[in-house]
Design an enzyme around this catalytic site. Structure first.
Site, PDB file in Angstrom:
ATOM      1  N   ARG A  41       1.146  -1.160   0.154  1.00 24.90           N
ATOM      2  CA  ARG A  41       0.097  -0.067   0.161  1.00 24.90           C
ATOM      3  C   ARG A  41       1.040   1.235   0.151  1.00 24.90           C
ATOM      4  O   ARG A  41       1.903   1.300   0.707  1.00 24.90           O
ATOM      5  CB  ARG A  41      -0.923   0.070   1.255  1.00 24.90           C
ATOM      6  CG  ARG A  41      -1.761  -0.958   1.494  1.00 24.90           C
ATOM      7  CD  ARG A  41      -3.044  -0.894   0.815  1.00 24.90           C
ATOM      8  NE  ARG A  41      -3.575   0.170   0.960  1.00 24.90           N
ATOM      9  CZ  ARG A  41      -4.689   0.895  -0.008  1.00 24.90           C
ATOM     10  NH1 ARG A  41      -5.048  -0.027  -0.813  1.00 24.90           N
ATOM     11  NH2 ARG A  41      -5.399   1.884   0.317  1.00 24.90           N
ATOM     12  N   ILE A  42       0.620   2.130  -0.894  1.00 27.52           N
ATOM     13  CA  ILE A  42       1.165   3.534  -0.717  1.00 27.52           C
ATOM     14  C   ILE A  42       0.742   4.265   0.520  1.00 27.52           C
ATOM     15  O   ILE A  42      -0.502   4.370   0.675  1.00 27.52           O
ATOM     16  CB  ILE A  42       0.998   4.286  -1.983  1.00 27.52           C
ATOM     17  CG1 ILE A  42       1.519   3.459  -3.193  1.00 27.52           C
ATOM     18  CG2 ILE A  42       1.652   5.899  -2.046  1.00 27.52           C
ATOM     19  CD1 ILE A  42       1.469   3.948  -4.465  1.00 27.52           C
ATOM     20  N   LEU A  50       7.694   7.871  -2.901  1.00 26.15           N
ATOM     21  CA  LEU A  50       7.480   6.507  -3.098  1.00 26.15           C
ATOM     22  C   LEU A  50       9.012   5.766  -3.361  1.00 26.15           C
ATOM     23  O   LEU A  50       9.827   6.268  -4.166  1.00 26.15           O
ATOM     24  CB  LEU A  50       6.675   5.961  -4.235  1.00 26.15           C
ATOM     25  CG  LEU A  50       6.523   4.519  -4.388  1.00 26.15           C
ATOM     26  CD1 LEU A  50       5.776   3.928  -3.245  1.00 26.15           C
ATOM     27  CD2 LEU A  50       5.757   4.243  -5.814  1.00 26.15           C
ATOM     28  N   ASP A  51       9.589   4.987  -2.533  1.00 27.99           N
ATOM     29  CA  ASP A  51      10.715   4.529  -2.661  1.00 27.99           C
ATOM     30  C   ASP A  51      11.991   5.319  -3.106  1.00 27.99           C
ATOM     31  O   ASP A  51      12.986   5.011  -3.626  1.00 27.99           O
ATOM     32  CB  ASP A  51      10.653   3.060  -4.025  1.00 27.99           C
ATOM     33  CG  ASP A  51       9.731   2.249  -3.813  1.00 27.99           C
ATOM     34  OD1 ASP A  51       9.258   1.879  -2.694  1.00 27.99           O
ATOM     35  OD2 ASP A  51       9.039   1.872  -4.651  1.00 27.99           O
ATOM     36  N   ASN A 109      11.307   0.049   4.879  1.00 27.23           N
ATOM     37  CA  ASN A 109      10.885  -0.755   3.857  1.00 27.23           C
ATOM     38  C   ASN A 109      11.768  -1.496   3.136  1.00 27.23           C
ATOM     39  O   ASN A 109      12.696  -1.097   2.810  1.00 27.23           O
ATOM     40  CB  ASN A 109       9.854   0.271   2.709  1.00 27.23           C
ATOM     41  CG  ASN A 109       9.190  -0.463   1.436  1.00 27.23           C
ATOM     42  OD1 ASN A 109       8.782  -1.507   1.780  1.00 27.23           O
ATOM     43  ND2 ASN A 109       9.417   0.001   0.368  1.00 27.23           N
ATOM     44  N   HIS A 150      12.689  -3.178  -0.744  1.00 26.48           N
ATOM     45  CA  HIS A 150      11.940  -2.944  -2.148  1.00 26.48           C
ATOM     46  C   HIS A 150      13.007  -3.915  -2.931  1.00 26.48           C
ATOM     47  O   HIS A 150      14.041  -3.802  -2.909  1.00 26.48           O
ATOM     48  CB  HIS A 150      12.024  -1.385  -2.403  1.00 26.48           C
ATOM     49  CG  HIS A 150      11.581  -1.233  -3.845  1.00 26.48           C
ATOM     50  ND1 HIS A 150      10.393  -1.386  -4.142  1.00 26.48           N
ATOM     51  CD2 HIS A 150      12.204  -1.016  -5.055  1.00 26.48           C
ATOM     52  CE1 HIS A 150      10.265  -1.053  -5.393  1.00 26.48           C
ATOM     53  NE2 HIS A 150      11.417  -1.042  -6.029  1.00 26.48           N
ATOM     54  N   SER A 176      16.691  -3.232  -1.958  1.00 30.77           N
ATOM     55  CA  SER A 176      17.065  -2.331  -0.967  1.00 30.77           C
ATOM     56  C   SER A 176      16.201  -2.312   0.214  1.00 30.77           C
ATOM     57  O   SER A 176      14.887  -2.458   0.110  1.00 30.77           O
ATOM     58  CB  SER A 176      17.086  -1.149  -1.673  1.00 30.77           C
ATOM     59  OG  SER A 176      17.354  -1.293  -2.915  1.00 30.77           O
TER      60      SER A 176
END
Ligand code: GAR
Length: 203
Positions: free
Chosen positions: A101-102, A154-155, A117, A119, A146
């Site tokens: 989920r964003i 985001l990311d 997080n 990724h 990562s």
């Protein structure tokens, strides 16, 4: 909510957020259990009631909760429910382990510097979805994963640790994804160790 009678721990607490299989969550739980990671999982939250990882967490005796995103009319309302639940648990780290989920900037800012997080790409390459397909289509010779601190973009937050694997000539997104996942588990543990030792050093 499935609550355990686990005693409260003096170790820093983690809230692990998942959406599916939960193999990273389990690797972290195992590392806590064997003492490799000086932390304890206070709570596992899934935004999907049918996430396989929930069963694995419950089998391990972890406290689990479901906050079903489909029950909320907006991203903001879902994030508010998540925020309220996390306020009760007061984790040191919120660990996004396959949480798909964003999160809204409002949520991220409320927990600034406390969300990690994983990724499945070598960030800043290939943020977002379909990372292994993107790596193959871009002709990358290396792929990987990562772990980074979550920021509103985001990311894009600061990377704590990465792991690399070669992209093979006959790789598909699936074969590459499996090889990366096999490396993700230790990467996440190592990144958490770095964060916890920075905490202890007051950095
Ligand atoms: C992992 O590959 C993780 O890197 C990825 O989801 C998978 C979850 O697997 N996360 C993302 O794509 C986040 N953008 P798991 O449920 O078995 O840990």
């Amino acid at each position: 909510m499935v609550e355990t009678n686990a005693e409260s721990s003096p170790l820093p607490s983690l809230a692990v957020l998942i959406s599916g299989r939960g193999s990273n969550m389990m690797a972290i739980a195992d590392a806590c259990e064997r003492g490799e990671l000086p932390a304890h999982i206070a709570l596992v939250i899934s935004n999907r009631p049918d996430a396989k990882g929930l069963e694995h967490a419950q089998d391990k005796g972890l406290t689990t909760d479901v906050i079903d995103h489909k029950a909320y009319a907006s991203r903001q309302l879902f994030d508010q429910a998540l925020h309220d639940r996390l306020c009760k648990a007061q984790p040191r780290w919120i660990v996004l382990a396959g949480f798909m989920r964003i999160l809204t900037p409002e949520f991220v800012n409320q927990w600034e510097g406390k969300i990690l997080n994983i990724h499945p790409s070598l960030l800043p390459k290939h943020p977002g979805l379909d990372t292994h397909k993107k790596a193959i289509e871009s002709g990358d010779t290396e792929a990987g994963a990562s772990v980074h601190i979550v920021t509103p973009e985001l990311d894009a937050g600061p990377v704590i640790a990465q792991v690399r694997v070669p992209v093979l000539n006959d790789d598909t997104a699936e074969t590459l994804g499996k090889r990366v996942l096999a490396k993700e588990h230790q990467l996440f543990i190592d990144a958490l160790k770095i964060c916890l030792s920075r905490d202890s050093a007051g950095r």
